[in-house]
Each structure stands twice: as C-alpha cells, then as structure tokens.
Write a protein that holds these residues in place. Structure first.
Motif, PDB file in Angstrom:
ATOM      1  N   ILE A 130     -14.074  -5.925   7.535  1.00 32.91           N
ATOM      2  CA  ILE A 130     -12.517  -7.384   7.428  1.00 32.91           C
ATOM      3  C   ILE A 130     -11.148  -7.019   8.069  1.00 32.91           C
ATOM      4  O   ILE A 130     -10.434  -7.140   9.181  1.00 32.91           O
ATOM      5  CB  ILE A 130     -11.979  -8.052   6.374  1.00 32.91           C
ATOM      6  CG1 ILE A 130     -13.211  -8.539   5.687  1.00 32.91           C
ATOM      7  CG2 ILE A 130     -11.003  -8.588   6.047  1.00 32.91           C
ATOM      8  CD1 ILE A 130     -13.101  -8.790   4.293  1.00 32.91           C
ATOM      9  N   LEU A 131     -10.453  -5.606   7.961  1.00 34.35           N
ATOM     10  CA  LEU A 131      -9.749  -4.682   8.287  1.00 34.35           C
ATOM     11  C   LEU A 131     -10.108  -4.519   9.500  1.00 34.35           C
ATOM     12  O   LEU A 131      -9.145  -4.129  11.148  1.00 34.35           O
ATOM     13  CB  LEU A 131      -9.359  -3.696   7.789  1.00 34.35           C
ATOM     14  CG  LEU A 131      -8.785  -3.530   6.129  1.00 34.35           C
ATOM     15  CD1 LEU A 131      -9.241  -2.174   5.464  1.00 34.35           C
ATOM     16  CD2 LEU A 131      -7.304  -3.787   6.570  1.00 34.35           C
ATOM     17  N   GLN A 132     -11.304  -4.402   9.880  1.00 30.06           N
ATOM     18  CA  GLN A 132     -11.239  -4.398  11.336  1.00 30.06           C
ATOM     19  C   GLN A 132     -11.361  -5.257  12.224  1.00 30.06           C
ATOM     20  O   GLN A 132     -12.170  -5.224  13.936  1.00 30.06           O
ATOM     21  CB  GLN A 132     -12.099  -3.376  11.710  1.00 30.06           C
ATOM     22  CG  GLN A 132     -12.476  -1.633  11.131  1.00 30.06           C
ATOM     23  CD  GLN A 132     -13.609  -1.012  11.018  1.00 30.06           C
ATOM     24  OE1 GLN A 132     -14.609  -1.115  11.429  1.00 30.06           O
ATOM     25  NE2 GLN A 132     -13.114   0.142  12.103  1.00 30.06           N
ATOM     26  N   GLY A 133     -11.284  -5.835  11.708  1.00 29.99           N
ATOM     27  CA  GLY A 133     -11.454  -7.861  12.618  1.00 29.99           C
ATOM     28  C   GLY A 133     -12.361  -8.637  12.545  1.00 29.99           C
ATOM     29  O   GLY A 133     -12.742  -9.742  13.385  1.00 29.99           O
ATOM     30  N   GLU A 134     -13.493  -8.407  11.536  1.00 28.45           N
ATOM     31  CA  GLU A 134     -14.368  -8.438  11.464  1.00 28.45           C
ATOM     32  C   GLU A 134     -14.658  -9.559  10.530  1.00 28.45           C
ATOM     33  O   GLU A 134     -14.095  -9.611   9.328  1.00 28.45           O
ATOM     34  CB  GLU A 134     -15.503  -7.508  11.592  1.00 28.45           C
ATOM     35  CG  GLU A 134     -15.502  -7.201  12.223  1.00 28.45           C
ATOM     36  CD  GLU A 134     -16.266  -7.580  14.409  1.00 28.45           C
ATOM     37  OE1 GLU A 134     -16.889  -8.441  14.301  1.00 28.45           O
ATOM     38  OE2 GLU A 134     -15.437  -6.481  15.104  1.00 28.45           O
ATOM     39  N   GLY A 137     -11.868 -11.313   8.340  1.00 28.94           N
ATOM     40  CA  GLY A 137     -10.963 -10.340   9.099  1.00 28.94           C
ATOM     41  C   GLY A 137     -10.889 -11.396  10.654  1.00 28.94           C
ATOM     42  O   GLY A 137      -9.463 -10.666  11.822  1.00 28.94           O
ATOM     43  N   THR A 138     -11.349 -11.631  10.697  1.00 25.05           N
ATOM     44  CA  THR A 138     -11.293 -12.927  12.310  1.00 25.05           C
ATOM     45  C   THR A 138     -10.220 -13.258  12.773  1.00 25.05           C
ATOM     46  O   THR A 138     -10.194 -13.992  13.713  1.00 25.05           O
ATOM     47  CB  THR A 138     -12.756 -13.830  12.642  1.00 25.05           C
ATOM     48  OG1 THR A 138     -14.055 -13.333  12.550  1.00 25.05           O
ATOM     49  CG2 THR A 138     -12.657 -14.170  14.085  1.00 25.05           C
ATOM     50  N   CYS A 139      -9.548 -14.387  11.099  1.00 24.46           N
ATOM     51  CA  CYS A 139      -8.691 -14.830  10.464  1.00 24.46           C
ATOM     52  C   CYS A 139      -7.339 -14.634  10.448  1.00 24.46           C
ATOM     53  O   CYS A 139      -6.364 -14.009  10.547  1.00 24.46           O
ATOM     54  CB  CYS A 139      -9.029 -15.977  10.862  1.00 24.46           C
ATOM     55  SG  CYS A 139      -9.589 -17.020  11.726  1.00 24.46           S
ATOM     56  N   HIS A 140      -8.559 -14.180   8.849  1.00 25.00           N
ATOM     57  CA  HIS A 140      -6.856 -13.737   8.314  1.00 25.00           C
ATOM     58  C   HIS A 140      -6.443 -12.160   8.789  1.00 25.00           C
ATOM     59  O   HIS A 140      -7.149 -10.996   8.521  1.00 25.00           O
ATOM     60  CB  HIS A 140      -7.386 -12.969   6.782  1.00 25.00           C
ATOM     61  CG  HIS A 140      -7.803 -14.681   6.179  1.00 25.00           C
ATOM     62  ND1 HIS A 140      -6.777 -15.469   6.001  1.00 25.00           N
ATOM     63  CD2 HIS A 140      -8.827 -15.775   5.475  1.00 25.00           C
ATOM     64  CE1 HIS A 140      -6.914 -16.123   4.794  1.00 25.00           C
ATOM     65  NE2 HIS A 140      -8.185 -16.543   5.520  1.00 25.00           N
ATOM     66  N   GLY A 141      -4.994 -12.053   8.574  1.00 24.70           N
ATOM     67  CA  GLY A 141      -4.902 -10.923   9.594  1.00 24.70           C
ATOM     68  C   GLY A 141      -4.394 -10.973  10.936  1.00 24.70           C
ATOM     69  O   GLY A 141      -3.825 -10.080  11.382  1.00 24.70           O
ATOM     70  N   ALA A 142      -4.851 -11.873  11.769  1.00 25.38           N
ATOM     71  CA  ALA A 142      -4.303 -12.685  12.652  1.00 25.38           C
ATOM     72  C   ALA A 142      -3.626 -14.230  12.818  1.00 25.38           C
ATOM     73  O   ALA A 142      -2.356 -13.475  13.706  1.00 25.38           O
ATOM     74  CB  ALA A 142      -6.001 -12.927  13.588  1.00 25.38           C
ATOM     75  N   PRO A 146      -1.854 -12.624   6.063  1.00 27.65           N
ATOM     76  CA  PRO A 146      -2.298 -11.584   6.251  1.00 27.65           C
ATOM     77  C   PRO A 146      -2.928 -10.799   5.225  1.00 27.65           C
ATOM     78  O   PRO A 146      -3.314 -10.780   4.051  1.00 27.65           O
ATOM     79  CB  PRO A 146      -1.234 -10.302   6.907  1.00 27.65           C
ATOM     80  CG  PRO A 146       0.068 -11.662   5.984  1.00 27.65           C
ATOM     81  CD  PRO A 146      -1.155 -12.969   6.090  1.00 27.65           C
ATOM     82  N   LEU A 147      -3.378 -10.150   5.478  1.00 27.58           N
ATOM     83  CA  LEU A 147      -4.661  -9.225   4.518  1.00 27.58           C
ATOM     84  C   LEU A 147      -3.773  -8.289   3.852  1.00 27.58           C
ATOM     85  O   LEU A 147      -4.340  -7.320   2.553  1.00 27.58           O
ATOM     86  CB  LEU A 147      -5.591  -7.396   5.483  1.00 27.58           C
ATOM     87  CG  LEU A 147      -6.666  -8.728   6.662  1.00 27.58           C
ATOM     88  CD1 LEU A 147      -7.076  -7.210   7.203  1.00 27.58           C
ATOM     89  CD2 LEU A 147      -7.843  -9.503   6.043  1.00 27.58           C
ATOM     90  N   THR A 148      -2.397  -8.252   3.478  1.00 29.49           N
ATOM     91  CA  THR A 148      -1.662  -7.818   2.153  1.00 29.49           C
ATOM     92  C   THR A 148      -2.252  -8.452   1.196  1.00 29.49           C
ATOM     93  O   THR A 148      -1.339  -7.671   0.303  1.00 29.49           O
ATOM     94  CB  THR A 148      -0.292  -7.322   3.182  1.00 29.49           C
ATOM     95  OG1 THR A 148       0.169  -8.508   4.051  1.00 29.49           O
ATOM     96  CG2 THR A 148       0.166  -6.512   3.982  1.00 29.49           C
TER      97      THR A 148
END
Lengths: 179, 129
Positions: A130-134, A137-142, A146-148
C-alpha cells in the motif's frame, strides 16, 4: 530540528495556497486569473485535518457538493452498503472497509477485479504494498486521505470484530433457513 | 541491533517526510503535473487539479466512463484525442467546460516540472505516483 518544526508549522498554518504562489502554476501566465483558487471552494466544505482539508465523504453525504455520476448517461450509481473486515492486520486494529463510502464515488470496475478480487480474503496484500502505491495505496496517499491516518482504516478492535462476525454468521444462517 | 536498524529507518522516514513538507508544501493535495509531451511540443506543463474536478464529478466519471487509468503517467493522451472528444475532451469541448483552444487554462504549469502527483498536507508517499 528547529528549522524543520518551523517549516512544518508554516505548512500546516495555511490551509490552501493561492494558485499564483503554489509553486506549480506559472505566475506569468495571463490566463491564471481565470482559474479558481482552492480557498474559494474548499473553505466552505466540511473540514478535515489532512489532504485537501476537506471531508469529501461528508461533503457528498450532506449534499454540500453534488458531483455528476456520468457524462454520457451510461453509468448509474451502484451503492453497496457492505462492510468488509480485513482481519490480517498484524498487531494493528482490524481494518473495516466500507463499500458504501467508496461506491458513492467509484464504480465497481475501478477496484474489481484487477486490484481486488470480489471474494473476501482472496486478495493478499501488505502495508508495504500500500505504501508503494498498490491496492488501497492507488488512491490513499495520492488523492484520497493519506496513509498517515492509520486509525481511519485500522479501526476495529478484535473483540468488536469477533462480535460483528458472529452477528454476520447468524444473519447468514437465518437467511439460508428462510430459503 | 535490529532495534537500532528499525530506529534508524524510522528517523530516516521522519526526515524524508519533514523535508517533503518543505519541498511540496505549496501544491494542493492531489494536484497532477502532466509533462510527458507538453514541453517537448512547446507549451507549458498541464496542472490537473483533482480538488476542482471532484466537486463537480465523481471519481467514476473519469476513471470508469472516460477511461483514465488511476496512475500518473499511464494515460498517453494527445491533443488529437482531446479534440476528438476523448479523455479531457469529453467535457472540455466548449459545452460542459471550456474548449481545447483555451490552451493556457490547462497548460498553466511552470516550465521544467516533472510529471507526477503533488500535494501539501501530509501526502508524502513514494515517488511512484
């Protein structure tokens, strides 16, 4: 460290930058004055502490915004009110995934089947993915929160999760009996 | 020993996140810079503001109906697509929104920006976006 604190506080102090000062837009562009500054529209929406500083879910549910669901009238909203509990969360609280909040914005095909299989538990992923954008993480953090914000997803304690699962099993058994 | 490594990693993360806030504090969360083709073609990079669009359209409109993949840099869109009514051109046609001949309204970025997703408030993720 002091400098970092100052920079952090400066970043948090102002919610929205003017476009001409945001470091992205070219201030010499004569058309810039025609574009809307974020403050104008975001400051009147339900507040949040992160991201755009807007609680987008609440803004939609309150009717503060009325975004269109389609352009060509091909896609209709397909709201699914079904929570999924993701039990494998290590030492963190269990994840409750609310389909409702997601399907109010997204189409099933945005996540299924390429990111997540429809069958619960069939897709294996880790926080590192998820932290790598998968996956999430495709949406959360972008674009979405965010992932915080760990506790917004890791929100259910194990006892509560067990209780919900028992209730779901009972409800399913009753439904099967009726058939 | 392992604990030390973990502590070092966490401190590194903190430094990266803090410096990220300093570098990117200004852009609005989820602003997208599109510059794979723009500057090569002699125009400014595009700044796509997610915040502006999601007030007016649900995610599904662009990401299901119009076919935008949810990864920066994975949609190889040309002005020919747009004037033919595809992607941005589904709305930016002078009907739903301003038409594609209003170059400066979309091509509004500073020269030299790299394609990617930006944002201010605690959004620092890996550069994959």
């Amino acid at each position: 460290m002091g400098l970092l604190c100052v920079l952090t506080l400066t970043a948090l102090a102002s919610n929205w930058q003017k476009l001409a000062e945001d470091g992205l837009h070219d201030p010499t562009n004569p058309a810039l004055k025609l574009l809307q500054d974020p403050t104008e529209s975001l400051s009147v929406l339900p507040p949040d502490s992160t991201g755009n500083k807007v609680d987008w879910i609440r803004a939609l549910q309150n009717g503060d915004i009325k975004p269109r669901s389609n352009i060509l009238e091909q896609l209709e909203d397909e709201i699914l009110d079904l929570d999924v509990l993701i039990m494998a969360a290590g030492s963190a609280p269990i994840v409750r995934f609310p389909h409702k909040a997601h399907t109010e914005w997204l189409d099933c095909s945005n996540c299924h089947e390429h990111l997540f299989k429809s069958k619960a538990g069939a897709t294996q992923f880790t926080m590192l993915d998820i932290l790598q954008g998968e996956y999430c993480g495709t949406c959360h953090g972008a674009v979405s929160f965010p992932l915080t914000e760990c506790n917004r997803c890791h929100s259910v304690d194990p006892d509560e999760a067990n209780r919900i699962q028992r209730e779901m099993a009972t409800a399913k058994a009753e439904a099967d009996d009726k058939q | 020993m392992r604990l030390q490594r973990v502590a070092r990693f966490l401190i590194l993360c903190l430094i990266v996140m803090s410096s990220g806030i300093a570098w990117q504090a200004n852009a609005e969360y989820a602003d997208v810079v599109l510059n794979q083709k723009s500057e090569k073609e002699g125009v400014r990079p595009v700044i796509f503001p997610h915040w502006f669009h999601r007030i007016r359209f649900k995610c599904k409109v662009c990401h299901a109906e119009l076919g935008f993949k949810m990864r920066v840099g994975s949609n190889h869109i040309s002005m020919e697509n747009i004037t033919a009514g595809e992607f941005c051109g589904a709305c930016h046609n002078g009907d739903v929104a301003w038409s594609a001949d209003e170059c400066d309204l979309c091509h509004s970025g500073k020269p030299g920006l790299k394609t990617g997703i930006r944002g201010g408030h605690e959004t620092m993720g890996p550069g994959i976006w």
